[in-house]
Design a protein around this motif. Structure first.
Motif, mmCIF file in Angstrom:
data_model
loop_
_atom_site.group_PDB
_atom_site.id
_atom_site.type_symbol
_atom_site.label_atom_id
_atom_site.label_comp_id
_atom_site.label_asym_id
_atom_site.label_seq_id
_atom_site.Cartn_x
_atom_site.Cartn_y
_atom_site.Cartn_z
ATOM 1 N N VAL A 119 0.859 -1.190 0.000
ATOM 2 C CA VAL A 119 0.000 0.000 0.000
ATOM 3 C C VAL A 119 0.894 1.238 0.000
ATOM 4 N N THR A 120 0.609 2.192 -0.855
ATOM 5 C CA THR A 120 1.399 3.417 -0.941
ATOM 6 C C THR A 120 0.489 4.634 -0.898
ATOM 7 N N GLY A 121 1.088 5.794 -0.740
ATOM 8 C CA GLY A 121 0.296 7.022 -0.717
ATOM 9 C C GLY A 121 1.167 8.240 -0.535
ATOM 10 N N GLY A 136 -3.663 5.299 -1.275
ATOM 11 C CA GLY A 136 -4.150 4.791 -2.547
ATOM 12 C C GLY A 136 -4.445 5.896 -3.541
ATOM 13 N N LEU A 137 -4.940 5.485 -4.711
ATOM 14 C CA LEU A 137 -5.214 6.421 -5.797
ATOM 15 C C LEU A 137 -6.615 6.186 -6.348
ATOM 16 N N LEU A 138 -7.307 7.268 -6.661
ATOM 17 C CA LEU A 138 -8.626 7.129 -7.274
ATOM 18 C C LEU A 138 -8.547 6.377 -8.594
ATOM 19 N N THR A 139 -7.419 6.513 -9.315
ATOM 20 C CA THR A 139 -7.282 5.845 -10.605
ATOM 21 C C THR A 139 -7.263 4.329 -10.465
ATOM 22 N N THR A 140 -6.911 3.829 -9.271
ATOM 23 C CA THR A 140 -6.923 2.381 -9.045
ATOM 24 C C THR A 140 -8.238 1.927 -8.427
ATOM 25 N N GLY A 141 -9.142 2.875 -8.139
ATOM 26 C CA GLY A 141 -10.469 2.517 -7.651
ATOM 27 C C GLY A 141 -10.687 2.686 -6.166
ATOM 28 N N THR A 142 -9.613 2.787 -5.391
ATOM 29 C CA THR A 142 -9.762 2.885 -3.938
ATOM 30 C C THR A 142 -8.881 4.006 -3.411
ATOM 31 N N GLN A 143 -9.470 4.892 -2.595
ATOM 32 C CA GLN A 143 -8.690 5.980 -2.006
ATOM 33 C C GLN A 143 -9.296 6.386 -0.667
ATOM 34 N N ILE A 144 -8.427 6.580 0.326
ATOM 35 C CA ILE A 144 -8.837 7.048 1.649
ATOM 36 C C ILE A 144 -8.079 8.333 1.954
ATOM 37 N N VAL A 145 -8.793 9.369 2.382
ATOM 38 C CA VAL A 145 -8.175 10.651 2.721
ATOM 39 C C VAL A 145 -8.404 10.923 4.203
#
Length: 202
Positions: A119-121, A136-145
């Motif tokens: 997991v990266t960010g 994560g990245l929105l381009t990969t489908g999953t993102q948490i801010v």
């Protein structure tokens, strides 16, 4: 003689008052300097290994108009793991998450303890020691801010999840009236804490 002593004593008192005033002025200057320096953080405030935990509940789903579609009841969620911050705005993360009593993370590489790896960010920290962590990245489908507050210039981090976007949400866990098969935003109430691993056991 009495008048002479009185004048002399008065002069001494004036001198003492001036001395005390000088010390007071120096104290104010020191306090002002200390106040100015306090609260100075940047990305380098987060550097190295941090153990973390997150806990709370998933409450429902949000549609494209940001309308809330609640689950029948809140779904408990908890996670633990490790962050490795590089001091420049990027990190890697290892985690183990549980939702509704079962492991809760997408299929991914795991280590020998069953923790998800890879997991990266990114992250950013402002001068006032507030910041943002993006997993994560929105381009990969999953993102948490996450919205975070850096404690004691990097000794710990407190935070809450601002937004979470999931590539899909299991129909078995989705008790709302909104389907989530092509990606959706999850309404959550989750808190986050991380602690700097300050010493290394040898």
């Amino acid at each position: 003689m009495v008048n002479a002593l009185t004048i002399r004593d008065y002069a001494k008192e004036i001198k003492k008052m001036k001395t005390r005033a000088g010390f007071a002025a120096l104290s104010l200057l020191f306090a002002a300097g200390h106040s100015f320096a306090a609260g100075t953080c940047d990305n380098n405030s987060l550097k190295g290994s941090y153990s973390f935990r997150v806990q709370g509940a998933n409450l429902g789903l949000l549609d494209s108009a940001n309308v809330f579609h609640p689950f029948t009841s809140p779904e408990p969620f908890a996670g633990i793991g490790q962050y490795m911050f590089d001091g420049e705005g990027s990190f890697t993360r290892t985690d183990y998450n549980v939702g509704l009593g079962t492991p809760a993370f997408p299929p991914s590489p795991v280590n020998d303890q069953g923790f998800r790896t890879g997991v990266t960010g990114t992250y950013s920290v402002s001068q006032d020691c507030t910041g943002t962590i993006v997993v994560g990245l929105l381009t990969t489908g999953t993102q948490i801010v996450l919205a975070v507050s850096v404690v004691d210039y990097g000794q710990a981090v407190f935070g809450v999840i601002k937004t979470e976007h999931a590539s899909a949400f299991s129909s078995a866990n989705n008790t709302s009236d909104l389907a989530c098969t092509g990606g959706c935003d999850v309404a959550v109430n989750l808190s986050f804490e991380a602690q700097f691993n300050s010493t290394r056991r040898r």
